[in-house]
Write a protein that holds these residues in place. Structure first.
Motif, PDB file in Angstrom:
ATOM      1  N   ASP A   1       1.385  -1.284  -0.191  1.00  0.00           N
ATOM      2  CA  ASP A   1      -0.317   0.153   0.210  1.00  0.00           C
ATOM      3  C   ASP A   1       1.201   1.067  -0.193  1.00  0.00           C
ATOM      4  N   ALA A   2       2.156   1.150   0.049  1.00  0.00           N
ATOM      5  CA  ALA A   2       3.258   2.109  -0.161  1.00  0.00           C
ATOM      6  C   ALA A   2       2.764   2.880  -1.858  1.00  0.00           C
ATOM      7  N   PRO A   3       2.187   4.457  -1.394  1.00  0.00           N
ATOM      8  CA  PRO A   3       1.532   5.360  -2.835  1.00  0.00           C
ATOM      9  C   PRO A   3       3.085   5.213  -4.023  1.00  0.00           C
ATOM     10  N   ILE A   4       2.566   4.931  -4.930  1.00  0.00           N
ATOM     11  CA  ILE A   4       3.681   5.363  -6.069  1.00  0.00           C
ATOM     12  C   ILE A   4       3.745   6.451  -7.128  1.00  0.00           C
ATOM     13  N   LEU A   5       4.784   6.801  -7.767  1.00  0.00           N
ATOM     14  CA  LEU A   5       3.459   8.083  -8.267  1.00  0.00           C
ATOM     15  C   LEU A   5       4.338   7.513 -10.221  1.00  0.00           C
ATOM     16  N   GLU A   6       3.533   7.173 -11.173  1.00  0.00           N
ATOM     17  CA  GLU A   6       4.531   6.616 -12.261  1.00  0.00           C
ATOM     18  C   GLU A   6       4.375   7.788 -13.161  1.00  0.00           C
ATOM     19  N   ALA A   7       5.286   8.720 -12.953  1.00  0.00           N
ATOM     20  CA  ALA A   7       4.962   9.743 -14.886  1.00  0.00           C
ATOM     21  C   ALA A   7       5.162   9.002 -15.723  1.00  0.00           C
ATOM     22  N   GLY A   8       4.756  10.027 -17.362  1.00  0.00           N
ATOM     23  CA  GLY A   8       4.670   8.821 -18.076  1.00  0.00           C
ATOM     24  C   GLY A   8       4.189   7.577 -18.644  1.00  0.00           C
ATOM     25  N   CYS A   9       2.490   7.268 -17.955  1.00  0.00           N
ATOM     26  CA  CYS A   9       2.205   6.053 -17.976  1.00  0.00           C
ATOM     27  C   CYS A   9       2.608   5.960 -18.822  1.00  0.00           C
ATOM     28  N   GLY A  10       1.841   6.137 -19.847  1.00  0.00           N
ATOM     29  CA  GLY A  10       1.890   5.758 -22.004  1.00  0.00           C
ATOM     30  C   GLY A  10       0.611   5.111 -21.351  1.00  0.00           C
ATOM     31  N   ALA A  11       0.091   4.070 -21.912  1.00  0.00           N
ATOM     32  CA  ALA A  11      -0.822   3.089 -21.785  1.00  0.00           C
ATOM     33  C   ALA A  11      -1.462   1.793 -20.645  1.00  0.00           C
ATOM     34  N   GLY A  12      -0.311   2.487 -20.492  1.00  0.00           N
ATOM     35  CA  GLY A  12      -0.830   1.042 -18.134  1.00  0.00           C
ATOM     36  C   GLY A  12       0.584   0.679 -18.323  1.00  0.00           C
ATOM     37  N   ARG A  13       1.016   0.402 -18.926  1.00  0.00           N
ATOM     38  CA  ARG A  13       2.514  -1.614 -18.594  1.00  0.00           C
ATOM     39  C   ARG A  13       2.728  -1.161 -17.243  1.00  0.00           C
ATOM     40  N   VAL A  14       3.320  -0.545 -17.679  1.00  0.00           N
ATOM     41  CA  VAL A  14       4.269  -0.714 -15.989  1.00  0.00           C
ATOM     42  C   VAL A  14       3.321  -0.719 -14.597  1.00  0.00           C
ATOM     43  N   SER A  15       2.007   0.359 -14.377  1.00  0.00           N
ATOM     44  CA  SER A  15       1.023   0.244 -13.407  1.00  0.00           C
ATOM     45  C   SER A  15       0.465  -0.628 -13.303  1.00  0.00           C
ATOM     46  N   MET A  16       0.583  -0.818 -14.611  1.00  0.00           N
ATOM     47  CA  MET A  16      -0.889  -2.173 -14.790  1.00  0.00           C
ATOM     48  C   MET A  16       0.698  -3.578 -13.745  1.00  0.00           C
ATOM     49  N   ALA A  17       1.698  -3.713 -14.694  1.00  0.00           N
ATOM     50  CA  ALA A  17       1.943  -4.736 -14.555  1.00  0.00           C
ATOM     51  C   ALA A  17       2.402  -5.108 -12.535  1.00  0.00           C
ATOM     52  N   LEU A  18       2.578  -3.658 -12.187  1.00  0.00           N
ATOM     53  CA  LEU A  18       3.021  -3.032 -10.579  1.00  0.00           C
ATOM     54  C   LEU A  18       1.434  -3.731  -9.770  1.00  0.00           C
ATOM     55  N   TYR A  19       0.509  -2.967 -10.171  1.00  0.00           N
ATOM     56  CA  TYR A  19      -0.683  -3.813  -9.739  1.00  0.00           C
ATOM     57  C   TYR A  19      -0.548  -5.056  -9.034  1.00  0.00           C
ATOM     58  N   GLU A  20      -0.850  -6.074 -10.684  1.00  0.00           N
ATOM     59  CA  GLU A  20      -0.958  -7.434 -10.630  1.00  0.00           C
ATOM     60  C   GLU A  20       0.287  -7.833  -9.797  1.00  0.00           C
ATOM     61  N   SER A  21       1.185  -7.244  -9.589  1.00  0.00           N
ATOM     62  CA  SER A  21       2.287  -7.867  -8.609  1.00  0.00           C
ATOM     63  C   SER A  21       1.839  -7.761  -7.167  1.00  0.00           C
ATOM     64  N   GLY A  22       0.759  -7.295  -6.696  1.00  0.00           N
ATOM     65  CA  GLY A  22       0.125  -6.775  -5.200  1.00  0.00           C
ATOM     66  C   GLY A  22       0.287  -5.401  -5.439  1.00  0.00           C
TER      67      GLY A  22
END
Length: 256
Positions: free
Chosen positions: A49-70
Motif C-alpha cells: 500500500d506504499a503510494p507510488i507515482l508513475e510519470a509518463g505511464c503511457g498505455a499503462g504497462r508498468v502500473s498494470m504490472a505493478l498492480y498485478e504484482s500486488g
C-alpha cells in the motif's frame, strides 16, 4: 523555415494512432522487463500500500504490472490524451478498481495538479526513457523538480535514459554528430546536442540522448541525490520481445 521540435509536437506524435497501438500492445502483452523487475525489487518500498507515482505511464504497462504484482496504491499520469484513454481502458478491463488513480497531466507542472498537489509519494517512476522525450533541458529539469516536490523524504526516483557513450558505435556516431553541430549542419528541427527526431513504422519519435555527466548534473540541480545507475545489460538478460521493443538504456535511482 523549419519548426523546432516542441512539447506540442511530441504530444501530437504520442497521440498518433501508430504510437498508440504500439504502446497499447506492450501494455497488454509485454509486462515488466527483467531489469525493471530487478530494480523495483531492490528499491521500491516493500509495503503493497506504499503510494507510488508513475510519470509518463503511457498505455499503462508498468502500473498494470505493478498492480498485478500486488501493489494497491498507484497513481499514474501521462501528457498524451490518447495513451491515457488506452491506460484507462486497460485498468477497467482488468478491474483494478481504486488501486490505480489515472489522470492527464504535464510532468513539468504536475506538482500543482489538483489530483496530487497535497500528496507525498513513497516512490516516483518515469520509465522507458519518458523523461528524455521532453524537449529542452530546462523542461526536463522542470519535470524533475515537479516530481521532487511530490516525493516523500527518502523516496526513490527510478527512471531510464539512453546513453550516447555506452558503446563504441554510439561514441563514433555522436563524434560525427558533434562535428555536424559545430558546423551548423545538424537537423534544423533539433534544439540541443543529443537530440534525435526520426520517423519509422511506429510514427515520429523525439528522444534526447544524454551522457552520464548530464544526468548527474540534472539530478543535483533539481534536488535529487544520485544513488545508483547501471546499463540494462548489467542488470538482467532481457527476452527477445523486450530487446525488440527497446534499445539498450541506463537505469537511474536517486532519492529525495
Amino acid at each position: 523555415m523549419v519548426k523546432k521540435i516542441s512539447f506540442k509536437q511530441v504530444r501530437e506524435d504520442f497521440n498518433d494512432l501508430r504510437a498508440v497501438v504500439h504502446y497499447t500492445r506492450a501494455a497488454h502483452k509485454l509486462g515488466l522487463w527483467a531489469s525493471e523487475l530487478a530494480v523495483f525489487e531492490k528499491y521500491l518500498p516493500p509495503a503493497p500500500d506504499a503510494p507510488i507515482l508513475e510519470a509518463g505511464c503511457g498505455a499503462g504497462r508498468v502500473s498494470m504490472a505493478l498492480y498485478e504484482s500486488g501493489r494497491r496504491n498507484l497513481t499514474a499520469f501521462d501528457f498524451a490524451e490518447e495513451l491515457c484513454a488506452m491506460a484507462q481502458s486497460l485498468f477497467l478491463e482488468r478491474e483494478t478498481g481504486d488501486a490505480i488513480t489515472l489522470f492527464h497531466a504535464d510532468a513539468r507542472k504536475v506538482a500543482t495538479h489538483p489530483q496530487v498537489a497535497d500528496q507525498k509519494f513513497a516512490a516516483v517512476l518515469f520509465m522507458f526513457n519518458g523523461l528524455m522525450q521532453i524537449p529542452r533541458r530546462r523542461n526536463r529539469r522542470a519535470a524533475m523538480r515537479s516530481l521532487r516536490a511530490l516525493a516523500a523524504p527518502g523516496a526513490p526516483f527510478i527512471f531510464t535514459t539512453h546513453d550516447r557513450d555506452h558503446s563504441p558505435h554510439e561514441r563514433k556516431a555522436w563524434w560525427y554528430e558533434a562535428k555536424q553541430w559545430a558546423a551548423g549542419k545538424q537537423d534544423p528541427c533539433l534544439v540541443e546536442y543529443g537530440d534525435r527526431y526520426f520517423e519509422d513504422d511506429l510514427g515520429r519519435t523525439f528522444m534526447h540522448l544524454p551522457d552520464r555527466e548530464e544526468i548527474l548534473a540534472d539530478l543535483k540541480a533539481t534536488g535529487w541525490t544520485h544513488t545508483w545507475d547501471a546499463m540494462r545489460r548489467e542488470i538482467a538478460k532481457e527476452s527477445r520481445a523486450v530487446r525488440d521493443f527497446s534499445d539498450e538504456n541506463r537505469f537511474w535511482v536517486a532519492h529525495a
